[in-house]
Design a protein around this motif. Structure first.
Motif, PDB file in Angstrom:
ATOM      1  N   GLN A  13       0.829  -1.205   0.000  1.00 52.24           N
ATOM      2  CA  GLN A  13       0.000   0.000   0.000  1.00 52.24           C
ATOM      3  C   GLN A  13       0.861   1.252   0.000  1.00 52.24           C
ATOM      4  OE1 GLN A  13      -2.715  -0.175   3.319  1.00 52.24           O
ATOM      5  NE2 GLN A  13      -3.732  -2.022   2.572  1.00 52.24           N
ATOM      6  N   VAL A  14       1.941   1.230   0.788  1.00 47.11           N
ATOM      7  CA  VAL A  14       2.863   2.372   0.798  1.00 47.11           C
ATOM      8  C   VAL A  14       3.486   2.550  -0.583  1.00 47.11           C
ATOM      9  CG1 VAL A  14       4.982   3.333   1.775  1.00 47.11           C
ATOM     10  CG2 VAL A  14       3.375   2.122   3.257  1.00 47.11           C
TER      11      VAL A  14
ATOM     12  N   ALA B 294      -3.668   3.642  12.137  1.00 46.46           N
ATOM     13  CA  ALA B 294      -3.814   2.344  11.461  1.00 46.46           C
ATOM     14  C   ALA B 294      -3.233   2.357  10.055  1.00 46.46           C
ATOM     15  CB  ALA B 294      -5.287   1.956  11.404  1.00 46.46           C
ATOM     16  N   PHE B 295      -2.612   3.457   9.673  1.00 46.88           N
ATOM     17  CA  PHE B 295      -2.200   3.629   8.278  1.00 46.88           C
ATOM     18  C   PHE B 295      -0.693   3.427   8.100  1.00 46.88           C
ATOM     19  CE2 PHE B 295      -5.930   6.314   9.049  1.00 46.88           C
ATOM     20  CZ  PHE B 295      -6.813   5.782   8.117  1.00 46.88           C
ATOM     21  N   PRO B 296      -0.289   2.569   7.154  1.00 46.58           N
ATOM     22  CA  PRO B 296       1.145   2.416   6.868  1.00 46.58           C
ATOM     23  C   PRO B 296       1.660   3.634   6.105  1.00 46.58           C
ATOM     24  CG  PRO B 296      -0.145   1.093   5.334  1.00 46.58           C
ATOM     25  CD  PRO B 296      -1.117   1.682   6.317  1.00 46.58           C
ATOM     26  N   VAL B 297       2.785   4.190   6.543  1.00 50.72           N
ATOM     27  CA  VAL B 297       3.305   5.411   5.922  1.00 50.72           C
ATOM     28  C   VAL B 297       4.730   5.257   5.410  1.00 50.72           C
ATOM     29  CG1 VAL B 297       1.794   6.831   7.363  1.00 50.72           C
ATOM     30  CG2 VAL B 297       4.156   6.418   8.088  1.00 50.72           C
TER      31      VAL B 297
ATOM     32  N   ALA C  71       3.915  13.238   2.810  1.00 45.99           N
ATOM     33  CA  ALA C  71       3.381  14.009   3.933  1.00 45.99           C
ATOM     34  C   ALA C  71       4.105  13.686   5.229  1.00 45.99           C
ATOM     35  CB  ALA C  71       1.886  13.740   4.086  1.00 45.99           C
ATOM     36  N   PHE C  72       4.622  12.466   5.347  1.00 52.21           N
ATOM     37  CA  PHE C  72       5.314  12.032   6.561  1.00 52.21           C
ATOM     38  C   PHE C  72       6.825  12.147   6.409  1.00 52.21           C
ATOM     39  CE2 PHE C  72       1.205  10.046   6.281  1.00 52.21           C
ATOM     40  CZ  PHE C  72       0.679  10.233   7.554  1.00 52.21           C
TER      41      PHE C  72
ATOM     42  N   TYR D  69      11.602   9.240   6.961  1.00 51.84           N
ATOM     43  CA  TYR D  69      12.712   8.422   6.489  1.00 51.84           C
ATOM     44  C   TYR D  69      13.712   8.143   7.611  1.00 51.84           C
ATOM     45  CZ  TYR D  69      11.561   8.280   1.518  1.00 51.84           C
ATOM     46  OH  TYR D  69      10.957   8.012   0.307  1.00 51.84           O
ATOM     47  N   ALA D  70      13.968   9.135   8.433  1.00 56.97           N
ATOM     48  CA  ALA D  70      14.885   8.929   9.554  1.00 56.97           C
ATOM     49  C   ALA D  70      14.336   7.886  10.515  1.00 56.97           C
ATOM     50  CB  ALA D  70      15.116  10.253  10.286  1.00 56.97           C
ATOM     51  N   VAL D  71      13.026   7.864  10.693  1.00 59.90           N
ATOM     52  CA  VAL D  71      12.401   6.913  11.619  1.00 59.90           C
ATOM     53  C   VAL D  71      12.500   5.489  11.090  1.00 59.90           C
ATOM     54  CG1 VAL D  71      10.207   6.189  12.643  1.00 59.90           C
ATOM     55  CG2 VAL D  71      10.852   8.595  12.665  1.00 59.90           C
TER      56      VAL D  71
END
Length: 309
Positions: A172-173, A226-229, A252-253, A259-261
């Motif tokens: 989905q991502v 609940a959303f994969p980002v 948006a994320f 990306y760092a996360v």
């Protein structure tokens, strides 16, 4: 030599070779050899205990450097001669593509007047896993700040290891990322590359169970509510190296440190000493992003041509 298209069934012997030779180079990754067949029309030949590879790039045939399946490369001259003979028989140039400095030196020692071309866009970025997992010291302060920014804005986020129960979330991502990226580009070639990459990722996820068992495929997903980002996908390249094949985050994320996360959370799960985050393909944005994590080294690559007559 008898050549055949690289397929799933080749994974066992390719992985055995990778582990025995303790590869650092992502182009010798089992996963890349199999999945990128659709982009590079790659083929392999298994002959007398050696693995040979060739592929097509920019309309030109390139040979991979040969490797002994057991890691005993003492007869490398004979293996190289097999490739030269194949090039002669096929009436094509004998150009070894995407090879390392050590491999280049072997060719320079064994053959007169090789044609050497640096390929900086293909250099691998190699990192200490402990640095990406711990982000120590002042030089990583910006990365820690990006993570703090993300955590502050999305305190409910969670990280999950990729597995059979959440593969759909990773796809989905990728689908959303593909739409976002396609809307931002106009170049036909780049758009086609995105489509091929999407197909490769789908192939990897469709065969995740098999690749996990044979090649140590793993990955992670970041969820907000609940959303994969964001997600990443990796495999065990060799005993000391994990190869990060893909890392995606929705725009948006991403601007809030996504990306760092995903990079940091997944690095905490890796047991190998090193992480290979692959090449920058000559893309300035990718180069800056990879340098910002302070690689332990950049593994230079070369294309080397030999005279076949």
């Amino acid at each position: 030599m008898e050549w055949h298209t690289t397929v799933l069934a080749d994974a066992d012997i390719l992985q055995k070779c990778a582990l025995a030779n303790n590869f650092f180079e992502n182009n010798y990754s089992t996963i890349n050899s199999i999945l990128y067949e659709q982009k590079y029309s790659s083929q392999i030949s298994v002959c007398d205990g050696w693995i040979y590879e060739k592929y097509l790039a920019g309309g030109k045939i390139y040979f991979g450097f040969p490797h002994n399946i057991e890691g005993d490369n003492s007869e490398i001259k004979n293996a190289l001669e097999n490739i030269l003979e194949d090039a002669r028989t096929s009436n094509c140039e004998c150009v070894f593509g995407n090879i390392t400095p050590d491999e280049k030196e072997i060719l320079c020692k064994l053959y007169a007047s090789p044609k050497i071309e640096a390929a900086p866009e293909l250099g691998d970025y190699i990192y200490l896993t402990e640095n990406l997992a711990n982000l120590p010291g002042k030089k990583f302060s910006k990365k820690r700040n990006h993570i703090h920014q993300f955590v502050k804005k999305y305190p409910e986020y969670r990280f999950e290891i990729l597995g059979l129960d959440n593969l759909e979330s990773a796809m989905q991502v990728e689908e959303k990322w593909f739409i976002e990226s396609s809307e931002r580009v106009e170049q036909k070639d780049f758009s086609e590359d995105l489509q091929i990459e999407r197909a490769i990722i789908k192939n990897a996820l469709d065969n995740f169970e098999y690749f996990s068992r044979v090649c140590g495929m793993s990955g992670g997903i970041v969820f907000v509510q609940a959303f994969p980002v964001a997600f990443c996908l990796s495999s065990r390249l060799s005993p000391d190296v994990t190869d990060i094949h893909f890392e995606k985050c929705l725009s948006a994320f991403a601007k809030d440190g996504g990306y760092a996360v995903i990079n940091n959370e997944f690095a905490k799960t890796i047991s190998t000493k090193y992480i290979n985050r692959e090449e920058d393909l000559g893309v300035e944005g990718l180069r800056k992003a990879k340098l910002s994590y302070y690689p332990e080294k950049i593994l230079d690559k070369y294309n080397v041509g030999l005279v076949t007559i």
